[in-house]
Every structure is written in C-alpha cells, then in structure tokens.
Scaffold this motif. Structure first.
Motif, PDB file in Angstrom:
ATOM      1  N   THR A  18       0.859  -1.188   0.000  1.00  0.00           N
ATOM      2  CA  THR A  18       0.000   0.000   0.000  1.00  0.00           C
ATOM      3  C   THR A  18       0.891   1.231   0.000  1.00  0.00           C
ATOM      4  O   THR A  18       1.738   1.388   0.884  1.00  0.00           O
ATOM      5  CB  THR A  18      -0.919   0.032   1.244  1.00  0.00           C
ATOM      6  N   SER A  67      -4.086  -1.757  -9.743  1.00  0.00           N
ATOM      7  CA  SER A  67      -4.239  -1.907  -8.291  1.00  0.00           C
ATOM      8  C   SER A  67      -4.999  -3.197  -7.999  1.00  0.00           C
ATOM      9  O   SER A  67      -5.536  -3.841  -8.904  1.00  0.00           O
ATOM     10  CB  SER A  67      -4.958  -0.696  -7.689  1.00  0.00           C
ATOM     11  N   ASP A 101      -7.930  -4.078  -6.757  1.00  0.00           N
ATOM     12  CA  ASP A 101      -9.292  -4.262  -7.275  1.00  0.00           C
ATOM     13  C   ASP A 101      -9.659  -3.152  -8.259  1.00  0.00           C
ATOM     14  O   ASP A 101     -10.827  -2.858  -8.462  1.00  0.00           O
ATOM     15  CB  ASP A 101     -10.293  -4.303  -6.113  1.00  0.00           C
ATOM     16  N   THR A 111      -9.198  -0.058  -7.924  1.00  0.00           N
ATOM     17  CA  THR A 111      -9.587   1.206  -7.289  1.00  0.00           C
ATOM     18  C   THR A 111      -8.419   1.788  -6.490  1.00  0.00           C
ATOM     19  O   THR A 111      -7.401   1.134  -6.280  1.00  0.00           O
ATOM     20  CB  THR A 111     -10.754   1.011  -6.287  1.00  0.00           C
ATOM     21  N   MET A 112      -8.621   3.017  -6.063  1.00  0.00           N
ATOM     22  CA  MET A 112      -7.736   3.628  -5.069  1.00  0.00           C
ATOM     23  C   MET A 112      -8.640   4.392  -4.109  1.00  0.00           C
ATOM     24  O   MET A 112      -9.825   4.604  -4.409  1.00  0.00           O
ATOM     25  CB  MET A 112      -6.749   4.590  -5.747  1.00  0.00           C
ATOM     26  N   LYS A 113      -8.109   4.762  -2.964  1.00  0.00           N
ATOM     27  CA  LYS A 113      -8.889   5.570  -2.025  1.00  0.00           C
ATOM     28  C   LYS A 113      -8.445   7.017  -2.152  1.00  0.00           C
ATOM     29  O   LYS A 113      -7.257   7.320  -2.011  1.00  0.00           O
ATOM     30  CB  LYS A 113      -8.665   5.075  -0.594  1.00  0.00           C
ATOM     31  N   LYS A 130     -12.358   7.802   0.077  1.00  0.00           N
ATOM     32  CA  LYS A 130     -13.450   7.321  -0.779  1.00  0.00           C
ATOM     33  C   LYS A 130     -12.870   6.461  -1.901  1.00  0.00           C
ATOM     34  O   LYS A 130     -11.877   6.839  -2.523  1.00  0.00           O
ATOM     35  CB  LYS A 130     -14.164   8.549  -1.370  1.00  0.00           C
ATOM     36  N   SER A 131     -13.513   5.307  -2.183  1.00  0.00           N
ATOM     37  CA  SER A 131     -13.005   4.408  -3.213  1.00  0.00           C
ATOM     38  C   SER A 131     -13.385   4.920  -4.611  1.00  0.00           C
ATOM     39  O   SER A 131     -14.558   5.162  -4.889  1.00  0.00           O
ATOM     40  CB  SER A 131     -13.602   3.016  -2.978  1.00  0.00           C
ATOM     41  N   LYS A 134     -12.335   4.735  -9.134  1.00  0.00           N
ATOM     42  CA  LYS A 134     -11.614   4.035 -10.202  1.00  0.00           C
ATOM     43  C   LYS A 134     -10.891   5.004 -11.123  1.00  0.00           C
ATOM     44  O   LYS A 134     -10.041   4.611 -11.918  1.00  0.00           O
ATOM     45  CB  LYS A 134     -12.592   3.209 -11.039  1.00  0.00           C
TER      46      LYS A 134
END
Ligand SMILES: [Cu+2]
Length: 244
Positions: free
Chosen positions: A111, A135, A137, A139-141, A145-146, A148
């Motif tokens: 991470t 990444s 899945d 996504t990133m935060k 907040k998640s 794409k």
C-alpha cells in the motif's frame, strides 16, 4: 655526444610518461566526481507491517508513504541537484519526496499512501492516465473514498510504473492518478496545501524485478511541460526495485 643523446631520450620519455599520467589522473577524477555527484537518491524501502487477505491468499503487507510538493522550500528541501544551474532551473518545480528510489518486497501486497500538496496546474493530455490501473481491485482511495478514476481536470500528477521492455522479468504496470488541490484550497506560506489530497493504493508485487516510474502529467516546463522536473531523475521519475 652519445651519453648526451641518451639523457635527451630519457628526458623525453619521462616528460611523455608524466603527461600521460596527469591525463589519467584528471580523467579519473572527473569520472569519480560525476559518478558521485549524479548518484541516485537514498533508497526508500516499504516496511512490512503485517499480512493482508487478497485474491491470491494471505500475503505479507508492506506500506510506503510519498509526498508530492509543488516546489522546494525551507521546510522541504527537495531532491539534490547536480549543479547550481540545475537548482536554479528546478527551484519552482514539483517533486516526489522523500525519495524517488523505491524498494518493495516481492510477492507481497503493498500500500502506497500519497500526500499531494500542490495546487492546480492544467489538465492531463491523455485520459487513460486519469484512471487507476494495476491496483488490487482497480480502485484507489481518494480522501477515504473508493474511486476508479479522476476527471482529467482533477489530475495534477501520476505515479506510473513501467518495466524495461527488453527484460524478461515479470510484467508490472501501475498507474495512480494524483488529485489537485483546488484554487481555493488553503495553502501555507510555502505554497503547500494545509490539508493535502490523500491517495491510498494497494497492489500485489510479483517476483523480483527492476522497474522505472514516471509522472505522466505535463507538470514540468519546456517540451510541452515534459522538460524540467519531468525529465530529471529524482523529481518526477525514479526507479522501483522489487526484491526477494
Ligand atoms: Cu508530475
């Protein structure tokens, strides 16, 4: 007469030898100096903090934190430069901090947390780099907040990892778009956002390999903003080693 001629030849030989030796010393000194002066920044290693449950099972979990600053200041010195001319040219250019020379553990979940302190600078030319790629899945935060992708106008830098195309090491591609702070965001006296944009991205490393990373946002100067910090190792680009 004969003795005198011999002395002359020996003298000439000595002069030639000394000249060659001085040349060798000068060339070596210049070589050693530039090797030292252009040495890569200190290695920044991701620290293993525990394990993480992933689609590939439970893996060691390592973390790393990088800041992105809009310019060097008394508070954050910025990467070292090789000359005062370069310091001058890059004095108002952005950089990743504290190092661009990164090391991650192989076959692990990693991470990276990015803290982006800079303000608006335009928009990204290629929307592909406004999306998250590679990444865990997809996504990133972003500030918890998640997401794409970002809007192209929300991007101000990217962290994009490549592999050397000629090598046979595991493929590795990662693209993380990094968001701007708005024009109305509160900045401190050094021009750094008081509340930086926070991005967290988790991905899985493969077997050991050597990679390079770059920013894909035109955040430098000259050459359509792809010069300056964008073409200087240690500023908007660096290396990434995956080690066993
Ligand atoms: Cu950049």
């Amino acid at each position: 007469m004969r003795g005198l001629a011999k002395v002359k030849i020996v003298k000439r030989l000595l002069v030639t030898l000394t000249t060659v030796l001085i040349g060798v010393v000068i060339v070596s000194a210049v070589g050693i100096f530039s090797w030292w002066n252009e040495r890569p920044p200190a290695v920044l290693k991701a620290e293993v903090v525990g394990t993480l449950e992933t689609p590939q099972g439970e893996l060691p979990h390592a973390t790393l934190e990088l800041g992105i600053y809009p310019s060097p200041s008394g508070k954050v010195a910025g990467p070292r430069t090789v000359s005062s001319l370069q310091s001058e040219l890059l004095s108002a250019q952005p950089f990743f901090w504290p190092s661009s020379n990164l090391e991650l553990p192989a076959n692990s979940a990693v991470t990276i947390t990015f803290l982006q302190f800079g303000g608006p600078m335009g928009q990204i030319y290629n929307e592909y780099f406004a999306e998250v790629h590679g990444s865990l899945d997809g996504t990133m935060k972003w500030n918890g907040k998640s997401v794409k992708r970002l809007k192209p106008t929300e991007v101000t830098h990217t962290f994009t990892v490549y592999q050397y195309p000629e090598s046979n090491q595991p493929e590795f591609f990662l693209n993380v778009p990094l968001p701007i702070n708005s024009a109305t965001a509160k900045m401190d006296k050094d021009g750094y956002a008081v509340e930086p944009q926070k991005v967290e991205v988790t991905f899985i490393t493969g077997d050991p390999g050597s990679y390079v990373w770059n920013c894909q946002f035109p955040c430098g100067d000259m050459y359509q903003e792809f010069g300056g910090a964008m073409q200087t190792r240690g500023w908007m680009g660096g290396t990434l080693q995956v080690v066993a």
